[in-house]
Design a protein around this motif. Structure first.
Motif, PDB file in Angstrom:
ATOM      1  N   ASP A  31       0.833  -1.203   0.000  1.00  0.00           N
ATOM      2  CA  ASP A  31       0.000   0.000   0.000  1.00  0.00           C
ATOM      3  C   ASP A  31       0.866   1.251   0.000  1.00  0.00           C
ATOM      4  OD1 ASP A  31       0.748   0.686   2.658  1.00  0.00           O
ATOM      5  OD2 ASP A  31      -0.879  -0.524   3.494  1.00  0.00           O
ATOM      6  N   SER A  32       0.225   2.411   0.112  1.00  0.00           N
ATOM      7  CA  SER A  32       0.914   3.687  -0.058  1.00  0.00           C
ATOM      8  C   SER A  32       1.901   3.995   1.054  1.00  0.00           C
ATOM      9  CB  SER A  32      -0.113   4.819  -0.151  1.00  0.00           C
ATOM     10  OG  SER A  32      -0.915   4.856   1.022  1.00  0.00           O
ATOM     11  N   THR A  33       1.846   3.245   2.159  1.00  0.00           N
ATOM     12  CA  THR A  33       2.792   3.496   3.252  1.00  0.00           C
ATOM     13  C   THR A  33       4.120   2.779   3.036  1.00  0.00           C
ATOM     14  OG1 THR A  33       2.067   1.621   4.626  1.00  0.00           O
ATOM     15  CG2 THR A  33       0.851   3.704   4.855  1.00  0.00           C
ATOM     16  N   TRP A  34       4.160   1.846   2.088  1.00  0.00           N
ATOM     17  CA  TRP A  34       5.378   1.063   1.889  1.00  0.00           C
ATOM     18  C   TRP A  34       6.446   1.884   1.179  1.00  0.00           C
ATOM     19  CZ3 TRP A  34       5.179  -4.852   1.036  1.00  0.00           C
ATOM     20  CH2 TRP A  34       4.266  -5.438   1.920  1.00  0.00           C
ATOM     21  N   THR A  35       7.675   1.689   1.602  1.00  0.00           N
ATOM     22  CA  THR A  35       8.815   2.363   0.998  1.00  0.00           C
ATOM     23  C   THR A  35       9.643   1.367   0.198  1.00  0.00           C
ATOM     24  OG1 THR A  35      10.272   1.901   2.869  1.00  0.00           O
ATOM     25  CG2 THR A  35       8.910   3.906   2.989  1.00  0.00           C
ATOM     26  N   LEU A  36      10.611   1.895  -0.542  1.00  0.00           N
ATOM     27  CA  LEU A  36      11.542   1.024  -1.255  1.00  0.00           C
ATOM     28  C   LEU A  36      12.267   0.119  -0.277  1.00  0.00           C
ATOM     29  CD1 LEU A  36      13.034   0.185  -3.846  1.00  0.00           C
ATOM     30  CD2 LEU A  36      14.639   2.067  -3.419  1.00  0.00           C
ATOM     31  N   GLN A  37      12.650   0.665   0.874  1.00  0.00           N
ATOM     32  CA  GLN A  37      13.347  -0.147   1.873  1.00  0.00           C
ATOM     33  C   GLN A  37      12.464  -1.287   2.361  1.00  0.00           C
ATOM     34  OE1 GLN A  37      16.731   0.599   2.809  1.00  0.00           O
ATOM     35  NE2 GLN A  37      16.457  -1.565   3.292  1.00  0.00           N
ATOM     36  N   ASN A  38      11.167  -1.024   2.560  1.00  0.00           N
ATOM     37  CA  ASN A  38      10.242  -2.089   2.961  1.00  0.00           C
ATOM     38  C   ASN A  38      10.243  -3.227   1.952  1.00  0.00           C
ATOM     39  OD1 ASN A  38       7.806   0.317   4.158  1.00  0.00           O
ATOM     40  ND2 ASN A  38       9.352  -0.791   5.341  1.00  0.00           N
ATOM     41  N   LEU A  39      10.135  -2.880   0.675  1.00  0.00           N
ATOM     42  CA  LEU A  39      10.075  -3.899  -0.371  1.00  0.00           C
ATOM     43  C   LEU A  39      11.381  -4.681  -0.448  1.00  0.00           C
ATOM     44  CD1 LEU A  39       8.290  -1.715  -3.051  1.00  0.00           C
ATOM     45  CD2 LEU A  39       7.342  -3.805  -2.049  1.00  0.00           C
ATOM     46  N   GLU A  40      12.499  -3.962  -0.394  1.00  0.00           N
ATOM     47  CA  GLU A  40      13.788  -4.638  -0.467  1.00  0.00           C
ATOM     48  C   GLU A  40      14.006  -5.534   0.751  1.00  0.00           C
ATOM     49  OE1 GLU A  40      16.708  -1.608  -0.982  1.00  0.00           O
ATOM     50  OE2 GLU A  40      16.153  -1.205  -3.080  1.00  0.00           O
ATOM     51  N   ASP A  41      13.594  -5.056   1.924  1.00  0.00           N
ATOM     52  CA  ASP A  41      13.771  -5.856   3.140  1.00  0.00           C
ATOM     53  C   ASP A  41      12.994  -7.161   3.078  1.00  0.00           C
ATOM     54  OD1 ASP A  41      15.442  -3.985   4.249  1.00  0.00           O
ATOM     55  OD2 ASP A  41      13.945  -3.131   5.611  1.00  0.00           O
ATOM     56  N   ALA A  81       0.251   3.798  -9.691  1.00  0.00           N
ATOM     57  CA  ALA A  81      -0.253   5.057 -10.230  1.00  0.00           C
ATOM     58  C   ALA A  81      -0.039   6.181  -9.227  1.00  0.00           C
ATOM     59  CB  ALA A  81      -1.742   4.932 -10.545  1.00  0.00           C
ATOM     60  N   VAL A  82      -0.443   7.390  -9.619  1.00  0.00           N
ATOM     61  CA  VAL A  82      -0.418   8.552  -8.742  1.00  0.00           C
ATOM     62  C   VAL A  82      -1.835   9.110  -8.682  1.00  0.00           C
ATOM     63  CG1 VAL A  82       0.459  10.893  -8.422  1.00  0.00           C
ATOM     64  CG2 VAL A  82       1.988   9.098  -9.275  1.00  0.00           C
ATOM     65  N   GLY A  83      -2.348   9.322  -7.487  1.00  0.00           N
ATOM     66  CA  GLY A  83      -3.659   9.939  -7.335  1.00  0.00           C
ATOM     67  C   GLY A  83      -4.833   9.011  -7.539  1.00  0.00           C
ATOM     68  N   THR A  84      -4.609   7.713  -7.443  1.00  0.00           N
ATOM     69  CA  THR A  84      -5.696   6.746  -7.604  1.00  0.00           C
ATOM     70  C   THR A  84      -5.736   5.836  -6.388  1.00  0.00           C
ATOM     71  OG1 THR A  84      -5.366   6.734  -9.996  1.00  0.00           O
ATOM     72  CG2 THR A  84      -6.597   4.898  -9.074  1.00  0.00           C
ATOM     73  N   ASP A  85      -6.899   5.726  -5.740  1.00  0.00           N
ATOM     74  CA  ASP A  85      -7.074   4.849  -4.593  1.00  0.00           C
ATOM     75  C   ASP A  85      -5.823   4.865  -3.714  1.00  0.00           C
ATOM     76  OD1 ASP A  85      -7.901   2.966  -2.790  1.00  0.00           O
ATOM     77  OD2 ASP A  85      -7.724   1.256  -4.124  1.00  0.00           O
ATOM     78  N   PRO A  86      -5.579   5.944  -3.002  1.00  0.00           N
ATOM     79  CA  PRO A  86      -4.290   6.097  -2.319  1.00  0.00           C
ATOM     80  C   PRO A  86      -3.944   4.992  -1.333  1.00  0.00           C
ATOM     81  CG  PRO A  86      -5.902   7.696  -1.518  1.00  0.00           C
ATOM     82  CD  PRO A  86      -6.486   7.070  -2.737  1.00  0.00           C
ATOM     83  N   THR A  87      -4.933   4.285  -0.835  1.00  0.00           N
ATOM     84  CA  THR A  87      -4.637   3.240   0.144  1.00  0.00           C
ATOM     85  C   THR A  87      -3.833   2.100  -0.469  1.00  0.00           C
ATOM     86  OG1 THR A  87      -6.681   3.747   1.320  1.00  0.00           O
ATOM     87  CG2 THR A  87      -5.652   1.638   1.787  1.00  0.00           C
ATOM     88  N   LEU A  88      -4.225   1.652  -1.648  1.00  0.00           N
ATOM     89  CA  LEU A  88      -3.591   0.488  -2.274  1.00  0.00           C
ATOM     90  C   LEU A  88      -2.796   0.886  -3.515  1.00  0.00           C
ATOM     91  CD1 LEU A  88      -6.458  -2.145  -1.896  1.00  0.00           C
ATOM     92  CD2 LEU A  88      -4.394  -1.897  -0.512  1.00  0.00           C
ATOM     93  N   THR A  89      -2.099   1.992  -3.433  1.00  0.00           N
ATOM     94  CA  THR A  89      -1.370   2.523  -4.576  1.00  0.00           C
ATOM     95  C   THR A  89       0.090   2.753  -4.218  1.00  0.00           C
ATOM     96  OG1 THR A  89      -3.335   3.662  -5.411  1.00  0.00           O
ATOM     97  CG2 THR A  89      -1.221   4.460  -6.194  1.00  0.00           C
ATOM     98  N   ILE A  90       0.990   2.417  -5.147  1.00  0.00           N
ATOM     99  CA  ILE A  90       2.363   2.902  -5.061  1.00  0.00           C
ATOM    100  C   ILE A  90       2.676   3.606  -6.372  1.00  0.00           C
ATOM    101  CG2 ILE A  90       3.054   1.090  -3.472  1.00  0.00           C
ATOM    102  CD1 ILE A  90       4.686  -0.132  -5.789  1.00  0.00           C
ATOM    103  N   SER A  91       3.633   4.491  -6.335  1.00  0.00           N
ATOM    104  CA  SER A  91       3.937   5.291  -7.518  1.00  0.00           C
ATOM    105  C   SER A  91       4.674   4.461  -8.567  1.00  0.00           C
ATOM    106  CB  SER A  91       4.800   6.490  -7.132  1.00  0.00           C
ATOM    107  OG  SER A  91       6.123   6.070  -6.822  1.00  0.00           O
TER     108      SER A  91
END
Length: 262
Positions: free
Chosen positions: A192-202, A222-232
Motif C-alpha cells: 500500500d501507499s505506506t510502503w517504501t523502497l526499503q520495505n520492499l527490499e527488506d 499510479a499517482v492519485g488513484t485509490d491512495p490506500t492500495l497505490t504505489i507510484s
C-alpha cells in the motif's frame, strides 16, 4: 577395548590434515549452499494502470501473475481483453479472482462456487490457461477452500501470514515450497501507499536469509488513484530494477505463481 577419546582425537587430526592437503592441492571444499528464494509479483483486480507496470517487468525480463475479476474487464479504469492478451503474450500468468470480487465467506456454497468457477471459465473462454486463484479481501474458510479446489484451481493466495512492514512480526519471512496448504498460500500484507523502497527490499532480503517463496501483492501502480492500495510508478520501477539485479546472484528468482508451484 578401544579408547574412544583417542580415536576422536585421531579423527580430528586426520580431518585437519585432509583440509590442509585439499587447500594445498587445489581441491575445493564444498560450502553450504543458501536455500533458493522465489519471488512472485502478483497484481489483483485487473486495474488498467497494471499494463504499464507489466511493461516495466518485460523491460527487465521478469514476469508476474495477474489475478483478474472478470466482470470488471473492459470497464473504465480496468484492463481490456486485448490488454490481457498482451500481458499473457509476454509470458505472464492470468489467474482467477472471481466474477464480482465478493467476500466469499458471506455467500452460500452455490453462490461462492459460481463466483469462483464462472470467473475461471470466463478467463478460459478468452483463451487463457488458469490454474491459480486469489481470495478477494483474503477472505476464506474451509468451505471456500473446497470450492476453489472443486473449480479446478491448484492454489489460492491468502494475505498477512508472512512478516510485513507493519504487522505479523512473529511470522516467517517466506512461505515454504511446496506450501503446507496450497489452497491458502502464505503472503505478506498487500502493498500500500505506506510502503517504501526499503520495505520492499527488506522483504526480499529477509526471505533470502531463510529461502522459500515470497508473494508480493500490488493493486494500483499510479499517482492519485485509490491512495490506500497505490504505489507510484517511480517506486515500482526502482524496486523492479533492484529486484532484477538481485536475481543475478542465482539464489533468487522471479517466477509466476504457476512456475513457483511447478
Amino acid at each position: 577395548m578401544r579408547n574412544p577419546k583417542k580415536n576422536k582425537r585421531l579423527t580430528s587430526i586426520l580431518g585437519v590434515l585432509l583440509l590442509a592437503a585439499g587447500a594445498l592441492g587445489g581441491i575445493a571444499v564444498p560450502a553450504h549452499a543458501a536455500p533458493p528464494t522465489v519471488v512472485s509479483l502478483t497484481f489483483d483486480d485487473g486495474n488498467d494502470n497494471q499494463l504499464a507496470a507489466e511493461q516495466v517487468l518485460k523491460a527487465h525480463g521478469l514476469v508476474g501473475t495477474f489475478f483478474i475479476t472478470t466482470s470488471w474487464i473492459g470497464s473504465p479504469g480496468y484492463l481490456t481483453q486485448a490488454n490481457l492478451q498482451t500481458i499473457a503474450g509476454d509470458g505472464n500468468e492470468i489467474g482467477g479472482h472471481t466474477v464480482t470480487h465478493p467476500d466469499l465467506t458471506t455467500l452460500t456454497p452455490s453462490a461462492a462456487s459460481a463466483e469462483i468457477c464462472n470467473g475461471k471459465s470466463t478467463l478460459e473462454s478468452w483463451g487463457f490457461q488458469v490454474s491459480d486463484f486469489a481470495y478477494p479481501f483474503a477472505a476464506e474458510n474451509a468451505a471456500v477452500q473446497a470450492e476453489v479446489k472443486n473449480c479446478g484451481f491448484a492454489s489460492g493466495r491468502g494475505l498477512g501470514d508472512i512478516r510485513s512492514p507493519a504487522s505479523c512480526a512473529d511470522c516467517p519471512f517466506a512461505e515454504t515450497l511446496p506450501p503446507e496448504n496450497p489452497l491458502v498460500t502464505k503472503a505478506p500484507d498487500e502493498v500500500d501507499s505506506t510502503w517504501t523502497l526499503q520495505n520492499l527490499e527488506d522483504l526480499v532480503t529477509n526471505a533470502e536469509s531463510t529461502g522459500g517463496w515470497l508473494e508480493l501483492t500490488f493493486h494500483h501502480i499510479a499517482v492519485g488513484t485509490d491512495p490506500t492500495l497505490t504505489i507510484s510508478p517511480t517506486l515500482f520501477d526502482t524496486f523492479v530494477t533492484w529486484l532484477a539485479a538481485r536475481t543475478a546472484n542465482r539464489t533468487t528468482s522471479v517466477k509466476t505463481v504457476a512456475q513457483a508451484l511447478g
